[in-house]
Design a protein around this motif. Structure first.
Motif, PDB file in Angstrom:
ATOM      1  N   ILE A 118       0.833  -1.204   0.000  1.00  0.00           N
ATOM      2  CA  ILE A 118       0.000   0.000   0.000  1.00  0.00           C
ATOM      3  C   ILE A 118       0.865   1.249   0.000  1.00  0.00           C
ATOM      4  CG2 ILE A 118      -1.597   1.374   1.413  1.00  0.00           C
ATOM      5  CD1 ILE A 118      -2.808  -1.366   2.325  1.00  0.00           C
ATOM      6  N   ASP A 119       1.896   1.261   0.842  1.00  0.00           N
ATOM      7  CA  ASP A 119       2.777   2.427   0.930  1.00  0.00           C
ATOM      8  C   ASP A 119       3.458   2.685  -0.411  1.00  0.00           C
ATOM      9  OD1 ASP A 119       3.963   4.578   2.370  1.00  0.00           O
ATOM     10  OD2 ASP A 119       5.773   3.376   2.671  1.00  0.00           O
ATOM     11  N   GLU A 120       3.909   1.630  -1.060  1.00  0.00           N
ATOM     12  CA  GLU A 120       4.555   1.790  -2.363  1.00  0.00           C
ATOM     13  C   GLU A 120       3.557   2.310  -3.400  1.00  0.00           C
ATOM     14  OE1 GLU A 120       7.386  -0.655  -5.478  1.00  0.00           O
ATOM     15  OE2 GLU A 120       6.100  -1.815  -4.131  1.00  0.00           O
ATOM     16  N   GLU A 121       2.362   1.763  -3.411  1.00  0.00           N
ATOM     17  CA  GLU A 121       1.354   2.202  -4.382  1.00  0.00           C
ATOM     18  C   GLU A 121       0.962   3.656  -4.142  1.00  0.00           C
ATOM     19  OE1 GLU A 121      -0.906   1.862  -7.726  1.00  0.00           O
ATOM     20  OE2 GLU A 121       0.512   0.406  -6.935  1.00  0.00           O
ATOM     21  N   ALA A 122       0.795   4.052  -2.877  1.00  0.00           N
ATOM     22  CA  ALA A 122       0.463   5.443  -2.558  1.00  0.00           C
ATOM     23  C   ALA A 122       1.589   6.378  -2.986  1.00  0.00           C
ATOM     24  CB  ALA A 122       0.176   5.589  -1.060  1.00  0.00           C
ATOM     25  N   ALA A 123       2.833   5.957  -2.767  1.00  0.00           N
ATOM     26  CA  ALA A 123       3.973   6.780  -3.175  1.00  0.00           C
ATOM     27  C   ALA A 123       4.006   6.952  -4.687  1.00  0.00           C
ATOM     28  CB  ALA A 123       5.277   6.161  -2.677  1.00  0.00           C
ATOM     29  N   LEU A 124       3.833   5.872  -5.422  1.00  0.00           N
ATOM     30  CA  LEU A 124       3.835   5.961  -6.887  1.00  0.00           C
ATOM     31  C   LEU A 124       2.717   6.874  -7.383  1.00  0.00           C
ATOM     32  CD1 LEU A 124       4.529   2.227  -7.756  1.00  0.00           C
ATOM     33  CD2 LEU A 124       6.103   4.146  -8.058  1.00  0.00           C
ATOM     34  N   TYR A 125       1.540   6.713  -6.809  1.00  0.00           N
ATOM     35  CA  TYR A 125       0.402   7.551  -7.198  1.00  0.00           C
ATOM     36  C   TYR A 125       0.707   9.021  -6.942  1.00  0.00           C
ATOM     37  CZ  TYR A 125      -4.462   8.978  -7.758  1.00  0.00           C
ATOM     38  OH  TYR A 125      -5.615   9.588  -8.185  1.00  0.00           O
ATOM     39  N   ALA A 126       1.216   9.323  -5.749  1.00  0.00           N
ATOM     40  CA  ALA A 126       1.494  10.713  -5.384  1.00  0.00           C
ATOM     41  C   ALA A 126       2.641  11.302  -6.208  1.00  0.00           C
ATOM     42  CB  ALA A 126       1.811  10.804  -3.887  1.00  0.00           C
ATOM     43  N   ILE A 127       3.666  10.524  -6.460  1.00  0.00           N
ATOM     44  CA  ILE A 127       4.790  11.001  -7.277  1.00  0.00           C
ATOM     45  C   ILE A 127       4.301  11.407  -8.658  1.00  0.00           C
ATOM     46  CG2 ILE A 127       6.868  10.216  -8.511  1.00  0.00           C
ATOM     47  CD1 ILE A 127       7.504   8.583  -5.895  1.00  0.00           C
ATOM     48  N   ILE A 128       3.451  10.590  -9.251  1.00  0.00           N
ATOM     49  CA  ILE A 128       2.919  10.901 -10.584  1.00  0.00           C
ATOM     50  C   ILE A 128       2.019  12.129 -10.528  1.00  0.00           C
ATOM     51  CG2 ILE A 128       1.368  10.062 -12.401  1.00  0.00           C
ATOM     52  CD1 ILE A 128       2.591   7.221 -11.756  1.00  0.00           C
ATOM     53  N   GLN A 129       1.151  12.211  -9.531  1.00  0.00           N
ATOM     54  CA  GLN A 129       0.239  13.347  -9.436  1.00  0.00           C
ATOM     55  C   GLN A 129       0.958  14.654  -9.134  1.00  0.00           C
ATOM     56  OE1 GLN A 129      -3.084  13.748 -10.141  1.00  0.00           O
ATOM     57  NE2 GLN A 129      -2.713  11.732 -11.042  1.00  0.00           N
ATOM     58  N   LEU A 130       1.912  14.612  -8.208  1.00  0.00           N
ATOM     59  CA  LEU A 130       2.595  15.833  -7.782  1.00  0.00           C
ATOM     60  C   LEU A 130       3.805  16.154  -8.645  1.00  0.00           C
ATOM     61  CD1 LEU A 130       2.362  15.383  -3.902  1.00  0.00           C
ATOM     62  CD2 LEU A 130       0.743  16.506  -5.478  1.00  0.00           C
ATOM     63  N   GLU A 131       4.143  15.230  -9.551  1.00  0.00           N
ATOM     64  CA  GLU A 131       5.300  15.388 -10.438  1.00  0.00           C
ATOM     65  C   GLU A 131       6.568  15.708  -9.639  1.00  0.00           C
ATOM     66  OE1 GLU A 131       4.327  17.040 -14.529  1.00  0.00           O
ATOM     67  OE2 GLU A 131       2.836  18.075 -13.268  1.00  0.00           O
ATOM     68  N   ASN A 132       6.750  14.920  -8.569  1.00  0.00           N
ATOM     69  CA  ASN A 132       7.898  15.118  -7.691  1.00  0.00           C
ATOM     70  C   ASN A 132       8.342  13.756  -7.164  1.00  0.00           C
ATOM     71  OD1 ASN A 132       9.649  15.595  -5.552  1.00  0.00           O
ATOM     72  ND2 ASN A 132       8.522  17.358  -4.793  1.00  0.00           N
ATOM     73  N   GLN A 133       9.530  13.319  -7.578  1.00  0.00           N
ATOM     74  CA  GLN A 133      10.028  12.014  -7.147  1.00  0.00           C
ATOM     75  C   GLN A 133      10.417  11.973  -5.676  1.00  0.00           C
ATOM     76  OE1 GLN A 133      12.976  10.479  -9.810  1.00  0.00           O
ATOM     77  NE2 GLN A 133      11.528  10.306 -11.482  1.00  0.00           N
ATOM     78  N   LYS A 134      10.513  13.128  -5.047  1.00  0.00           N
ATOM     79  CA  LYS A 134      10.849  13.179  -3.622  1.00  0.00           C
ATOM     80  C   LYS A 134       9.570  13.352  -2.804  1.00  0.00           C
ATOM     81  CE  LYS A 134      15.515  14.893  -4.053  1.00  0.00           C
ATOM     82  NZ  LYS A 134      16.435  14.579  -2.998  1.00  0.00           N
TER      83      LYS A 134
END
Length: 135
Positions: A29-45
């Motif tokens: 779940i944590d990995e999926e949430a991170a991937l989703y947020a990285i794509i949405q926020l356009e920020n790998q950090k």
């Protein structure tokens, strides 16, 4: 709720009760949430700041296929808040719910940084807009 990822529960994912280990599920779940947020926020950090109460509703067993659903419920100045539900792909039986996962965009200095987003954007739309501005 959109279901983004499917996982196959294998022997190495089980606890001593021969059901899906909660820690493994939270990792997914944590990995999926991170991937989703990285794509949405356009920020790998982008990192996880907070997870609300986790409700284990049903268990999954070896051989089950589960799917992880995420739904954005809010944008903050530096954050994106998501809701999560994991269900059995075949039966649609809920396995776990998490009402709130807060992901935060970080700058180069490791501190929260404004992302300027206010709504969900789809990559296809970004690519179309990018191609239209290049013409």
């Amino acid at each position: 709720m959109k279901y983004h990822t499917r996982k196959w529960v294998k022997p190495e994912d089980l606890n001593p009760n021969h059901t899906l280990f909660g820690g493994r599920l939270l990792e997914w779940i944590d990995e999926e949430a991170a991937l989703y947020a990285i794509i949405q926020l356009e920020n790998q950090k982008t990192v996880t700041k907070y997870m609300s109460e986790i409700n284990f509703v049903n268990s999954a067993k070896q051989g089950d296929i589960i799917e992880i659903g995420l739904m954005p419920i809010g944008f903050g100045h530096t954050s994106l808040t998501l809701k999560c539900e994991v269900r059995n792909k075949m039966t649609h039986q809920t396995i776990i719910t998490i009402d709130k996962i807060v992901m935060v965009a970080l700058g180069e200095n490791g501190k929260p940084v404004a992302h300027g987003k206010t709504q969900i954007e789809y990559v296809d739309d970004r690519l179309k807009n990018q191609n239209n501005t290049e013409d």
